[in-house]
Design a protein around this motif. Sequence first.
Motif, PDB file in Angstrom:
ATOM      1  N   GLN B  67       1.044  -0.973  -0.244  1.00 41.05           N
ATOM      2  CA  GLN B  67      -0.261  -0.268   0.171  1.00 41.05           C
ATOM      3  C   GLN B  67       1.147   1.096   0.111  1.00 41.05           C
ATOM      4  OE1 GLN B  67      -2.133  -0.116   3.871  1.00 41.05           O
ATOM      5  NE2 GLN B  67      -4.107  -1.093   2.781  1.00 41.05           N
ATOM      6  N   PHE B  68       1.944   1.531  -0.106  1.00 42.92           N
ATOM      7  CA  PHE B  68       3.395   2.348   0.390  1.00 42.92           C
ATOM      8  C   PHE B  68       3.764   2.699  -0.222  1.00 42.92           C
ATOM      9  CE2 PHE B  68       1.858   1.057   4.600  1.00 42.92           C
ATOM     10  CZ  PHE B  68       2.311   1.586   5.255  1.00 42.92           C
ATOM     11  N   VAL B  69       4.100   3.832  -1.337  1.00 43.37           N
ATOM     12  CA  VAL B  69       5.427   4.438  -1.665  1.00 43.37           C
ATOM     13  C   VAL B  69       6.528   4.480  -1.505  1.00 43.37           C
ATOM     14  CG1 VAL B  69       5.803   6.348  -3.800  1.00 43.37           C
ATOM     15  CG2 VAL B  69       3.643   5.397  -3.423  1.00 43.37           C
ATOM     16  N   ILE B  70       7.595   4.393  -1.923  1.00 42.25           N
ATOM     17  CA  ILE B  70       9.031   3.315  -1.274  1.00 42.25           C
ATOM     18  C   ILE B  70       9.501   4.597  -1.838  1.00 42.25           C
ATOM     19  CG2 ILE B  70      10.131   2.278  -0.522  1.00 42.25           C
ATOM     20  CD1 ILE B  70       8.266   0.557   0.051  1.00 42.25           C
ATOM     21  N   VAL B  71      10.724   5.255  -1.825  1.00 43.77           N
ATOM     22  CA  VAL B  71      11.790   6.494  -2.601  1.00 43.77           C
ATOM     23  C   VAL B  71      12.660   6.354  -1.744  1.00 43.77           C
ATOM     24  CG1 VAL B  71      12.519   8.054  -3.523  1.00 43.77           C
ATOM     25  CG2 VAL B  71       9.962   7.567  -3.813  1.00 43.77           C
ATOM     26  N   ASP B  72      13.592   6.200  -2.432  1.00 47.00           N
ATOM     27  CA  ASP B  72      15.106   5.546  -1.978  1.00 47.00           C
ATOM     28  C   ASP B  72      16.251   6.430  -3.191  1.00 47.00           C
ATOM     29  OD1 ASP B  72      16.548   4.199  -3.584  1.00 47.00           O
ATOM     30  OD2 ASP B  72      16.189   1.797  -1.378  1.00 47.00           O
ATOM     31  N   ALA B  73      17.737   6.573  -2.596  1.00 49.64           N
ATOM     32  CA  ALA B  73      18.391   7.088  -3.078  1.00 49.64           C
ATOM     33  C   ALA B  73      18.255   6.334  -4.462  1.00 49.64           C
ATOM     34  CB  ALA B  73      19.668   7.050  -2.918  1.00 49.64           C
ATOM     35  N   ARG B  74      18.513   5.427  -5.321  1.00 47.67           N
ATOM     36  CA  ARG B  74      18.382   4.866  -6.355  1.00 47.67           C
ATOM     37  C   ARG B  74      16.927   5.179  -7.548  1.00 47.67           C
ATOM     38  NH1 ARG B  74      18.844  -1.435  -3.522  1.00 47.67           N
ATOM     39  NH2 ARG B  74      17.397  -0.476  -1.978  1.00 47.67           N
ATOM     40  N   ASP B  75      16.021   5.683  -6.628  1.00 50.57           N
ATOM     41  CA  ASP B  75      14.749   6.266  -7.575  1.00 50.57           C
ATOM     42  C   ASP B  75      15.411   7.874  -8.432  1.00 50.57           C
ATOM     43  OD1 ASP B  75      12.636   4.318  -6.936  1.00 50.57           O
ATOM     44  OD2 ASP B  75      13.283   5.266  -5.366  1.00 50.57           O
ATOM     45  N   ILE B  76      16.355   8.786  -7.919  1.00 52.36           N
ATOM     46  CA  ILE B  76      16.936   9.521  -8.180  1.00 52.36           C
ATOM     47  C   ILE B  76      17.868   9.187  -9.121  1.00 52.36           C
ATOM     48  CG2 ILE B  76      17.203  11.844  -7.887  1.00 52.36           C
ATOM     49  CD1 ILE B  76      17.294  11.530  -4.754  1.00 52.36           C
TER      50      ILE B  76
END
Lengths: 186, 814
Positions: B67-76
């Motif tokens: 249910q969550f959207v997850i962002v970490d450095a690899r997304d940028i």
Amino acid sequence: MSHSPHSQPPVRPVPAGAVRIACTINGQAREFVAAPMRRLIDVLRDDLGLVGTKEGCGEGECGACSILLDGQPVNSCLIPAIQVQGANLTTIEGLASRDTFNKTVLHPVQQAFLEHGGAQCGICTPGMIVTAAWMVQTGQPAADVPKVLAGNLCRCTGYAHIVTSVQAAVEAGQAAGLTERPAGEA
Amino acid sequence: MSDKTAPGKPHVGSQMIRTDGRDKVLGLTQYVDDEAFSGWHGATVRSPVARGRIRSIRFLEGPDWRQFVIVDARDIPRFAHSIHGADASHGPAEAGQTADVDLNIVKMIVDDQPYLVRDEIRHKHEAVVLLAHPDRDLVRWAATRVHIEVEPLPAVLDYRQQASPAQIQHGKDNIFKAYSLRKGAGEQEDLWQKVLADATHVVSGVYETGAQEQAYIEPQGIVAHVELAPEDEAHGRWPQKPFHVHIRGSMQCPYYVHNAMKHLFNQPDDRIQIVQTATGGGFGGKEDYPSIIAGHAALLSWKARQPVKMIYDRVEDMQSTTKRHPCQTRLTTALDAQGRLLALEAQVLMDGGAYVTLSPVVLSRGTIHAAGPYSIDHVRIDAKVVLSNTAPNGAFRGFGAPQTIFAMERHLDRCAKQVGISPAEIRRQNLIEPGQSLATGQVIREPVALRQWMQQTMDALNYEEKRANYKAFNDQQLRTGGPLRRGVGLATFMHGCGFTGSGEVWLDSIVKVRVASDGVVEVCAANTEMGQGAQTVFTAIAADALGLDTDQIRVIQPDTDQVPNSGPTVASRTSMVVGHLVAKACDDLVRQVEEKGLLTGARLLPSQAPISEQSDGRGRRYAAADLQAALRQLPGLQGWARYQPPPGVIWDDQTYKGVAYGTYGWACYAADVQVDTTTMEVRLLDFVAGQEVGRVLHPLLAAGQIIGGVVQGIGWALWEDVVLDAQGGMANANLTTYVLPTMADVPEIRTLFQEQPYGYGPFGAKGIGELPMDGPAPAVINAVAMALDCDICSIPATPERLLELSMRPEGTSA
């Protein structure tokens, strides 16, 4: 990592054990459903849209969330929803009145804050004014202002203009004979 | 809301009701968390250690992670494809070329801070993973269910210790920035030694000041909405087509956030919109940090395809945002027999925290203010700011000056004792006069009368009489075993107004005024109202510059789609620098109306001099009704003003010589304290804040600014103690154990204003915002030192520290 965005949009469920709570807020009968331990500030702001009450710390230290609960100032971040069953609440939205032309008339404390520079950034202002209104209503002595309002933090003003605002309102209230005497006093 | 000023009377200098006041007292003002919002809520997962390499990130059971959207450095993306070609924010890429840029960089001074940790953690509570979910409470809980496994690396936890090779993380020595300033014999070692050898007294001391939390009562908060092109909506990769980023939130500097979002999203100016919402205090804490939370919220919004709101709670805000730089200052002064300062040597060491952020400019201001408002022929100042593995230290009202001023003012009292004269006398001996030069060589041209102004502050406090009486009182208490001690203390100081040196030229601020369809003149500037009264002051300035009443003026909400870049709301520059541009833009508007031949009424003011250069604000050129009638025929007409430096402001950034500031605020503060030696509680009995700040634009707001700053200064001196845990994280990150001054803790703060109109501020005004932060700590601590007859050299002087100090053998300092 790979995460698909919102494959199934979650719906905020009514929490288990939620109860129906009825109370009076700013003179109006209100009813809401909430988990018994839901913070009153969340009920006011998120469920009822009364966003004049502010959250500064969430632990009863800053006083920005002050409201009157059955006539007594409390920190609404520390009050569980179930505790207001049948209670009478006043928030910042409930202090001003309307004149015969339906124009907003400031509460004497609000007017004093406006004239004496009691509000700067304005975030502590609702809590300050609600607590000060209690002082006026209950006839607290003007000399007690710093002691009574010590539970309301302000970072902008250095307090001086808040003190003069509240003292002006308290003194005006006393002069006008508007204050109720605390019970038991002559 | 109409104001109390009678029609036709100037508003500048009046007590007009603040323009945002009515909504604030009614509780109607909408801060970012109060605005209607439909979207998801964000939360941040933060690092558990001071320094280390991330081994793994584990999502623990409990939350339904689908249910969550997850962002970490690899997304940028580290190397982004440039969509729009060359853009000043990210280097030399040409249209269509691949831009060799790392987007995961918070754009400020040095490109060292990532939005999200890439591989190496540099401080505890650094952002590692971002989460978004429709339910605010759920996402906050979920953030506690992410485990970051870390391989620890050697961390710097005390900025005063020399870093070992394994602790080096910036350059070859962990030094973010260093400055050297030399004057007179300071340039030459042999001459310097001779000055010291010839002196009657040489006094040395080490002074330390602690970190301080800005503690705005409204925590940091941002709402971001990234609007993607339809082609990019469908998939989760970094967008390929141009898109829009909209940010609303609590901030001081919309264009700082604008610049940061341009870089993070690799988009040109017009694709980024930043709107400042009502801001519940800043004090520097919302100068640069909002770029980070805006970036986080926007990254989540991009991936969630939803508007995302991030509001910090108090604990997260205190743990992860900037603080005032801790500082250690070593001073050595040479004095003659009368107490004249012959030479000053200062070594300033500041704690920058984990990333450079604003440290170079904070250090700069600290360096320039280190020698105080004194005429000293020979000066040597060496200053540096170094890395430590704590959350970055940053802007806080005063911006480096309070730290070095505390050292100098405390040191002067210790010098006076050595010479055998009073604290007032040593200041009288050394205060600068017109024609003399500051440490930078800047010759003072304004008609300062510091001795006279100091005397007025002293008289208001009844300083001399109290000083004599308190000596007798303390002796009597000592004899009779009484617990009370009393003291009075002084501080004399100055604060440079506006950006340092050529900083204002570099900012190149622009202000626009425009005629709205209803004939009202709208002031369009990027400077923000955050409690200080900017909106009210701009209204008064525009009203007087045009000769209109305040209901004919509207200061519009800072929105980068609507307002030109008039620079950040920092550095005591808003009223003085930007206010002056508001007046000039109004002059430009009137000139254009005149050119159109629409002003039929008689010209009231024969002088051609622009209103913005009049110091009294009484020079209206046309009757209000005439101008109003003309403006109603000219909707859309715009007046513009661009910053022009005052003549003679020439600064050399290499040698630290020249005119550091076009003008200064000057001040003398005096404190009167009582210490109960049983508990070591310090009570303020009285406090007088006297200052020269040019023309006072609004007496009530000005007093509010001064008193507010004084109380922050008192808090920093006595109670506000940032305690770090073993990993360099803030251990007392809450308002219960980080002790702010309350209404019961402070006396009536009395203010005195001297007004000498400054030719390059609106109607003669100077900056005022930071000055009151500089003097309270030394004034209070000088008073406490007199009361306890002890050598206090570090703050905060909490009761525990005072107790420890009073139990030390004589002759040792703390």
